[in-house]
Write a protein that holds these residues in place. Structure first.
Motif, PDB file in Angstrom:
ATOM      1  N   PRO A 180       0.803  -1.231   0.000  1.00 27.44           N
ATOM      2  CA  PRO A 180       0.000   0.000   0.000  1.00 27.44           C
ATOM      3  C   PRO A 180       0.831   1.274   0.000  1.00 27.44           C
ATOM      4  O   PRO A 180       0.312   2.336  -0.327  1.00 27.44           O
ATOM      5  CB  PRO A 180      -0.840  -0.123   1.279  1.00 27.44           C
ATOM      6  CG  PRO A 180      -0.130  -1.123   2.127  1.00 27.44           C
ATOM      7  CD  PRO A 180       0.546  -2.069   1.183  1.00 27.44           C
ATOM      8  N   GLN A 181       2.118   1.165   0.358  1.00 23.08           N
ATOM      9  CA  GLN A 181       2.957   2.356   0.333  1.00 23.08           C
ATOM     10  C   GLN A 181       3.230   2.816  -1.094  1.00 23.08           C
ATOM     11  O   GLN A 181       3.321   4.015  -1.361  1.00 23.08           O
ATOM     12  CB  GLN A 181       4.283   2.083   1.055  1.00 23.08           C
ATOM     13  CG  GLN A 181       5.206   3.312   1.084  1.00 23.08           C
ATOM     14  CD  GLN A 181       6.497   3.035   1.827  1.00 23.08           C
ATOM     15  OE1 GLN A 181       6.679   1.949   2.405  1.00 23.08           O
ATOM     16  NE2 GLN A 181       7.400   3.996   1.827  1.00 23.08           N
ATOM     17  N   PHE A 182       3.316   1.854  -2.013  1.00 25.29           N
ATOM     18  CA  PHE A 182       3.657   2.180  -3.392  1.00 25.29           C
ATOM     19  C   PHE A 182       2.537   1.880  -4.384  1.00 25.29           C
ATOM     20  O   PHE A 182       2.639   2.259  -5.548  1.00 25.29           O
ATOM     21  CB  PHE A 182       4.916   1.409  -3.823  1.00 25.29           C
ATOM     22  CG  PHE A 182       6.135   1.755  -3.015  1.00 25.29           C
ATOM     23  CD1 PHE A 182       6.779   2.967  -3.184  1.00 25.29           C
ATOM     24  CD2 PHE A 182       6.629   0.864  -2.069  1.00 25.29           C
ATOM     25  CE1 PHE A 182       7.902   3.289  -2.439  1.00 25.29           C
ATOM     26  CE2 PHE A 182       7.753   1.180  -1.320  1.00 25.29           C
ATOM     27  CZ  PHE A 182       8.394   2.401  -1.505  1.00 25.29           C
ATOM     28  N   MET A 186      -7.337   0.163  -7.480  1.00 23.05           N
ATOM     29  CA  MET A 186      -8.363   0.788  -8.309  1.00 23.05           C
ATOM     30  C   MET A 186      -9.739   0.222  -7.999  1.00 23.05           C
ATOM     31  O   MET A 186     -10.761   0.902  -8.145  1.00 23.05           O
ATOM     32  CB  MET A 186      -8.034   0.586  -9.794  1.00 23.05           C
ATOM     33  CG  MET A 186      -6.763   1.279 -10.242  1.00 23.05           C
ATOM     34  SD  MET A 186      -6.448   1.025 -12.006  1.00 23.05           S
ATOM     35  CE  MET A 186      -7.882   1.852 -12.725  1.00 23.05           C
ATOM     36  N   ASP A 187      -9.776  -1.039  -7.574  1.00 22.07           N
ATOM     37  CA  ASP A 187     -11.041  -1.680  -7.245  1.00 22.07           C
ATOM     38  C   ASP A 187     -10.758  -2.883  -6.366  1.00 22.07           C
ATOM     39  O   ASP A 187      -9.611  -3.328  -6.237  1.00 22.07           O
ATOM     40  CB  ASP A 187     -11.788  -2.110  -8.522  1.00 22.07           C
ATOM     41  CG  ASP A 187     -10.913  -2.968  -9.425  1.00 22.07           C
ATOM     42  OD1 ASP A 187     -10.544  -4.090  -9.011  1.00 22.07           O
ATOM     43  OD2 ASP A 187     -10.589  -2.527 -10.544  1.00 22.07           O
ATOM     44  N   VAL A 196      -1.153  -8.605  -6.911  1.00 22.18           N
ATOM     45  CA  VAL A 196      -2.005  -7.669  -7.642  1.00 22.18           C
ATOM     46  C   VAL A 196      -1.395  -7.444  -9.021  1.00 22.18           C
ATOM     47  O   VAL A 196      -0.212  -7.749  -9.258  1.00 22.18           O
ATOM     48  CB  VAL A 196      -2.143  -6.318  -6.906  1.00 22.18           C
ATOM     49  CG1 VAL A 196      -2.923  -6.485  -5.616  1.00 22.18           C
ATOM     50  CG2 VAL A 196      -0.766  -5.716  -6.628  1.00 22.18           C
ATOM     51  N   LYS A 197      -2.199  -6.897  -9.920  1.00 20.18           N
ATOM     52  CA  LYS A 197      -1.734  -6.641 -11.281  1.00 20.18           C
ATOM     53  C   LYS A 197      -1.668  -5.141 -11.519  1.00 20.18           C
ATOM     54  O   LYS A 197      -2.605  -4.407 -11.202  1.00 20.18           O
ATOM     55  CB  LYS A 197      -2.668  -7.304 -12.295  1.00 20.18           C
ATOM     56  CG  LYS A 197      -2.123  -7.260 -13.726  1.00 20.18           C
ATOM     57  CD  LYS A 197      -2.942  -8.151 -14.646  1.00 20.18           C
ATOM     58  CE  LYS A 197      -2.339  -8.197 -16.052  1.00 20.18           C
ATOM     59  NZ  LYS A 197      -3.101  -9.116 -16.939  1.00 20.18           N
ATOM     60  N   VAL A 198      -0.567  -4.680 -12.106  1.00 19.32           N
ATOM     61  CA  VAL A 198      -0.354  -3.261 -12.349  1.00 19.32           C
ATOM     62  C   VAL A 198      -1.157  -2.818 -13.563  1.00 19.32           C
ATOM     63  O   VAL A 198      -1.019  -3.375 -14.653  1.00 19.32           O
ATOM     64  CB  VAL A 198       1.149  -2.953 -12.564  1.00 19.32           C
ATOM     65  CG1 VAL A 198       1.355  -1.470 -12.868  1.00 19.32           C
ATOM     66  CG2 VAL A 198       1.944  -3.357 -11.334  1.00 19.32           C
ATOM     67  N   ARG A 199      -2.011  -1.796 -13.366  1.00 20.70           N
ATOM     68  CA  ARG A 199      -2.802  -1.233 -14.459  1.00 20.70           C
ATOM     69  C   ARG A 199      -2.177   0.057 -14.989  1.00 20.70           C
ATOM     70  O   ARG A 199      -2.185   0.320 -16.183  1.00 20.70           O
ATOM     71  CB  ARG A 199      -4.228  -0.960 -13.979  1.00 20.70           C
ATOM     72  CG  ARG A 199      -4.950  -2.182 -13.425  1.00 20.70           C
ATOM     73  CD  ARG A 199      -5.139  -3.253 -14.483  1.00 20.70           C
ATOM     74  NE  ARG A 199      -5.904  -4.399 -13.964  1.00 20.70           N
ATOM     75  CZ  ARG A 199      -6.168  -5.481 -14.673  1.00 20.70           C
ATOM     76  NH1 ARG A 199      -5.721  -5.588 -15.914  1.00 20.70           N
ATOM     77  NH2 ARG A 199      -6.858  -6.468 -14.139  1.00 20.70           N
ATOM     78  N   TYR A 200      -1.663   0.869 -14.067  1.00 24.29           N
ATOM     79  CA  TYR A 200      -0.970   2.109 -14.444  1.00 24.29           C
ATOM     80  C   TYR A 200       0.303   2.184 -13.612  1.00 24.29           C
ATOM     81  O   TYR A 200       0.263   2.071 -12.385  1.00 24.29           O
ATOM     82  CB  TYR A 200      -1.831   3.345 -14.166  1.00 24.29           C
ATOM     83  CG  TYR A 200      -3.098   3.412 -14.988  1.00 24.29           C
ATOM     84  CD1 TYR A 200      -3.121   4.057 -16.222  1.00 24.29           C
ATOM     85  CD2 TYR A 200      -4.273   2.827 -14.532  1.00 24.29           C
ATOM     86  CE1 TYR A 200      -4.278   4.118 -16.975  1.00 24.29           C
ATOM     87  CE2 TYR A 200      -5.440   2.866 -15.279  1.00 24.29           C
ATOM     88  CZ  TYR A 200      -5.437   3.519 -16.502  1.00 24.29           C
ATOM     89  OH  TYR A 200      -6.582   3.576 -17.249  1.00 24.29           O
ATOM     90  N   LYS A 214      -1.119   2.189  -9.900  1.00 21.60           N
ATOM     91  CA  LYS A 214      -2.510   1.787  -9.732  1.00 21.60           C
ATOM     92  C   LYS A 214      -2.635   0.304 -10.075  1.00 21.60           C
ATOM     93  O   LYS A 214      -2.195  -0.132 -11.144  1.00 21.60           O
ATOM     94  CB  LYS A 214      -3.421   2.633 -10.610  1.00 21.60           C
ATOM     95  CG  LYS A 214      -3.441   4.097 -10.189  1.00 21.60           C
ATOM     96  CD  LYS A 214      -4.428   4.909 -11.012  1.00 21.60           C
ATOM     97  CE  LYS A 214      -4.462   6.359 -10.549  1.00 21.60           C
ATOM     98  NZ  LYS A 214      -5.449   7.165 -11.319  1.00 21.60           N
ATOM     99  N   VAL A 215      -3.236  -0.443  -9.155  1.00 29.29           N
ATOM    100  CA  VAL A 215      -3.283  -1.908  -9.294  1.00 29.29           C
ATOM    101  C   VAL A 215      -4.695  -2.430  -9.044  1.00 29.29           C
ATOM    102  O   VAL A 215      -5.554  -1.732  -8.494  1.00 29.29           O
ATOM    103  CB  VAL A 215      -2.303  -2.576  -8.307  1.00 29.29           C
ATOM    104  CG1 VAL A 215      -0.873  -2.124  -8.574  1.00 29.29           C
ATOM    105  CG2 VAL A 215      -2.692  -2.249  -6.857  1.00 29.29           C
ATOM    106  N   SER A 216      -4.902  -3.666  -9.455  1.00 25.28           N
ATOM    107  CA  SER A 216      -6.155  -4.375  -9.205  1.00 25.28           C
ATOM    108  C   SER A 216      -5.826  -5.749  -8.632  1.00 25.28           C
ATOM    109  O   SER A 216      -4.769  -6.314  -8.928  1.00 25.28           O
ATOM    110  CB  SER A 216      -6.958  -4.533 -10.495  1.00 25.28           C
ATOM    111  OG  SER A 216      -7.386  -3.274 -10.989  1.00 25.28           O
ATOM    112  N   PRO A 217      -6.715  -6.310  -7.808  1.00 17.89           N
ATOM    113  CA  PRO A 217      -6.474  -7.665  -7.292  1.00 17.89           C
ATOM    114  C   PRO A 217      -6.304  -8.649  -8.440  1.00 17.89           C
ATOM    115  O   PRO A 217      -6.956  -8.536  -9.481  1.00 17.89           O
ATOM    116  CB  PRO A 217      -7.746  -7.962  -6.483  1.00 17.89           C
ATOM    117  CG  PRO A 217      -8.291  -6.615  -6.121  1.00 17.89           C
ATOM    118  CD  PRO A 217      -7.960  -5.718  -7.278  1.00 17.89           C
ATOM    119  N   HIS A 218      -5.419  -9.592  -8.242  1.00 14.31           N
ATOM    120  CA  HIS A 218      -5.137 -10.574  -9.286  1.00 14.31           C
ATOM    121  C   HIS A 218      -6.333 -11.518  -9.463  1.00 14.31           C
ATOM    122  O   HIS A 218      -6.799 -12.146  -8.515  1.00 14.31           O
ATOM    123  CB  HIS A 218      -3.886 -11.391  -8.919  1.00 14.31           C
ATOM    124  CG  HIS A 218      -3.535 -12.419  -9.943  1.00 14.31           C
ATOM    125  ND1 HIS A 218      -3.362 -12.138 -11.272  1.00 14.31           N
ATOM    126  CD2 HIS A 218      -3.320 -13.768  -9.810  1.00 14.31           C
ATOM    127  CE1 HIS A 218      -3.050 -13.244 -11.915  1.00 14.31           C
ATOM    128  NE2 HIS A 218      -3.037 -14.245 -11.051  1.00 14.31           N
TER     129      HIS A 218
END
Length: 223
Positions: A180-182, A186-187, A196-200, A214-218
């Protein structure tokens, strides 16, 4: 008129006009010592430094000439005209030096700004020269693959970021442990350490965090 050893009423009157309630508050506001304030109360402007008088005049919202007149014995003004003229000359010199330094700082700021712009433009040279033509061709030929244009943008940008010592936190599409620091979700929800997967992508410059990735759960099925 105060006696020969007390200018306190003069000072209190000026302080009341600007809403300063105590000599200690005046000392803090002007950035001078309480000893200097006490000296002004007891002896007036005699043997006080010009820079101290300048600070006090600014806080009390009076001109230096008015301050000198207010804290000088009337019967001694004529006898001390040469000293007062010398004081005014020092004040004028101080103001001229201040104006010169302000001008010098502004010139240095403009020079640094120009140097920064020139170095950045040199790093972006290929993008500035080639991208408009590539964009024009893409508009003429909609079938032109975007893959041919991406290097024109990507390489100069990477070069610029490297020059500024800016690095990406993680590439887009990477699957990494959630921090969560970095990372910014997003959802959904994720606990620290979960994949998690990097979106941005995000960026940092040394120890300074610029933008969180910005990431989303895998979710293998969704991804």
């Amino acid at each position: 008129m105060p006696d020969n050893s007390d200018f306190t009423p003069n000072l209190q009157k000026l302080m009341q006009q600007v809403g300063i309630s105590s000599f200690k508050a005046l000392s803090r506001a002007a950035g001078v010592s309480e000893r200097q304030v006490l000296r002004l109360r007891r002896f007036g402007v005699e043997q006080m430094r010009v820079d101290v008088l300048l600070r006090l005049s600014q806080i009390l919202q009076v001109s230096l000439q008015e301050l000198v007149a207010t804290f000088s014995h009337q019967e001694l003004i004529k006898a001390k005209v040469p000293q007062n003229q010398e004081l005014l000359r020092q004040i004028a010199d101080l103001r001229n030096e201040y104006d010169r330094l302000q001008l010098q700082l502004e010139q240095q700021r403009l020079i640094l700004q120009q140097q920064f712009q020139q170095s950045s433009l040199q790093l972006l040279e290929s993008l500035l020269l080639q991208f408009p033509t590539a964009a024009y061709k893409a508009r003429e030929n909609p079938q032109l693959s975007a893959l041919n244009i991406i290097p024109l943008v990507q390489k100069p940008l990477e070069k610029l970021l490297q020059h500024w010592q800016v690095e990406a936190i993680a590439p887009v599409g990477a699957e990494i442990p959630y921090d969560p620091q970095f990372h910014q979700l997003m959802d959904g929800n994720a606990q620290p350490g979960e994949i998690v997967k990097v979106r941005y992508t995000g960026y940092r410059q040394g120890d300074n965090l610029l933008y969180r990735a910005k990431v989303s759960p895998h979710n293998p099925q969704k991804d």
